[in-house]
Scaffold this motif. Sequence first.
Motif, PDB file in Angstrom:
ATOM      1  N   MET A  71       0.832  -1.198   0.000  1.00 48.33           N
ATOM      2  CA  MET A  71       0.000   0.000   0.000  1.00 48.33           C
ATOM      3  C   MET A  71       0.868   1.249   0.000  1.00 48.33           C
ATOM      4  SD  MET A  71      -2.912  -0.869   2.840  1.00 48.33           S
ATOM      5  CE  MET A  71      -1.742  -1.287   4.112  1.00 48.33           C
ATOM      6  N   ASN A  72       0.246   2.343  -0.416  1.00 43.82           N
ATOM      7  CA  ASN A  72       0.876   3.655  -0.259  1.00 43.82           C
ATOM      8  C   ASN A  72       0.470   4.216   1.091  1.00 43.82           C
ATOM      9  OD1 ASN A  72       1.967   3.634  -2.844  1.00 43.82           O
ATOM     10  ND2 ASN A  72       0.110   4.520  -3.734  1.00 43.82           N
ATOM     11  N   THR A 116      -5.922   7.549   3.989  1.00 45.51           N
ATOM     12  CA  THR A 116      -7.284   7.730   3.479  1.00 45.51           C
ATOM     13  C   THR A 116      -8.196   6.640   4.019  1.00 45.51           C
ATOM     14  OG1 THR A 116      -6.385   8.722   1.468  1.00 45.51           O
ATOM     15  CG2 THR A 116      -8.650   7.953   1.367  1.00 45.51           C
ATOM     16  N   ASP A 133     -14.083   3.763  -2.385  1.00 46.98           N
ATOM     17  CA  ASP A 133     -12.792   3.991  -3.050  1.00 46.98           C
ATOM     18  C   ASP A 133     -11.628   3.716  -2.105  1.00 46.98           C
ATOM     19  OD1 ASP A 133     -14.016   4.690  -5.422  1.00 46.98           O
ATOM     20  OD2 ASP A 133     -13.877   6.859  -5.061  1.00 46.98           O
ATOM     21  N   ALA A 134     -11.742   4.197  -0.869  1.00 47.80           N
ATOM     22  CA  ALA A 134     -10.662   4.023   0.100  1.00 47.80           C
ATOM     23  C   ALA A 134     -10.503   2.544   0.483  1.00 47.80           C
ATOM     24  CB  ALA A 134     -10.919   4.866   1.346  1.00 47.80           C
ATOM     25  N   LYS A 144      -0.343   7.236   1.701  1.00 48.39           N
ATOM     26  CA  LYS A 144      -1.504   8.098   1.479  1.00 48.39           C
ATOM     27  C   LYS A 144      -2.783   7.275   1.435  1.00 48.39           C
ATOM     28  CE  LYS A 144      -3.431  11.471  -1.667  1.00 48.39           C
ATOM     29  NZ  LYS A 144      -3.331  12.139  -2.948  1.00 48.39           N
ATOM     30  N   ASP A 145      -2.756   6.122   0.741  1.00 49.89           N
ATOM     31  CA  ASP A 145      -3.932   5.249   0.680  1.00 49.89           C
ATOM     32  C   ASP A 145      -4.299   4.722   2.067  1.00 49.89           C
ATOM     33  OD1 ASP A 145      -4.032   5.601  -2.055  1.00 49.89           O
ATOM     34  OD2 ASP A 145      -3.042   3.693  -2.503  1.00 49.89           O
ATOM     35  N   LYS A 162      -8.612   0.204  -1.980  1.00 49.32           N
ATOM     36  CA  LYS A 162      -7.169   0.379  -2.128  1.00 49.32           C
ATOM     37  C   LYS A 162      -6.349  -0.340  -1.066  1.00 49.32           C
ATOM     38  CE  LYS A 162      -7.641   4.793  -4.465  1.00 49.32           C
ATOM     39  NZ  LYS A 162      -7.418   6.220  -4.387  1.00 49.32           N
TER      40      LYS A 162
END
Length: 114
Positions: free
Chosen positions: A30-31, A37, A75-76, A33-34, A79
């Motif tokens: 994962m990132n 989020t 969406d979150a 930022k993701d 990811k």
Amino acid sequence: MEFLAILLILGILILLLLVIAIYQIKSAGMNVKDFWTFIKANDTLDKLYAFSRKYKQLSPQQQIIFLHEAETIFDAFDKVPNALWEDEYNKYMEILSKYKDIKVLRWKETSTSK
């Protein structure tokens, strides 16, 4: 002087824990930022779940807000790995069900108004 040494040691420990957390997130694919989020979306999921349980009938404006918030959550959650949010699965599915119901209701309203 001792206070400064303790403060420096605590700062290094905090930095080390931060680096380890970032490494764990990246190793999970994962990132950062993701992941952040997802953390915010998880909090929103709880609020949206409570809101959907409290109010069975939503006004058109509330429906639009609900749909927007639900899409953000979806969406979150898409990811991050499913294993990360398996405890929230029932809430997620209930929000998804309500989301689908509102979408169908709004579609019917727009198709009958034409």
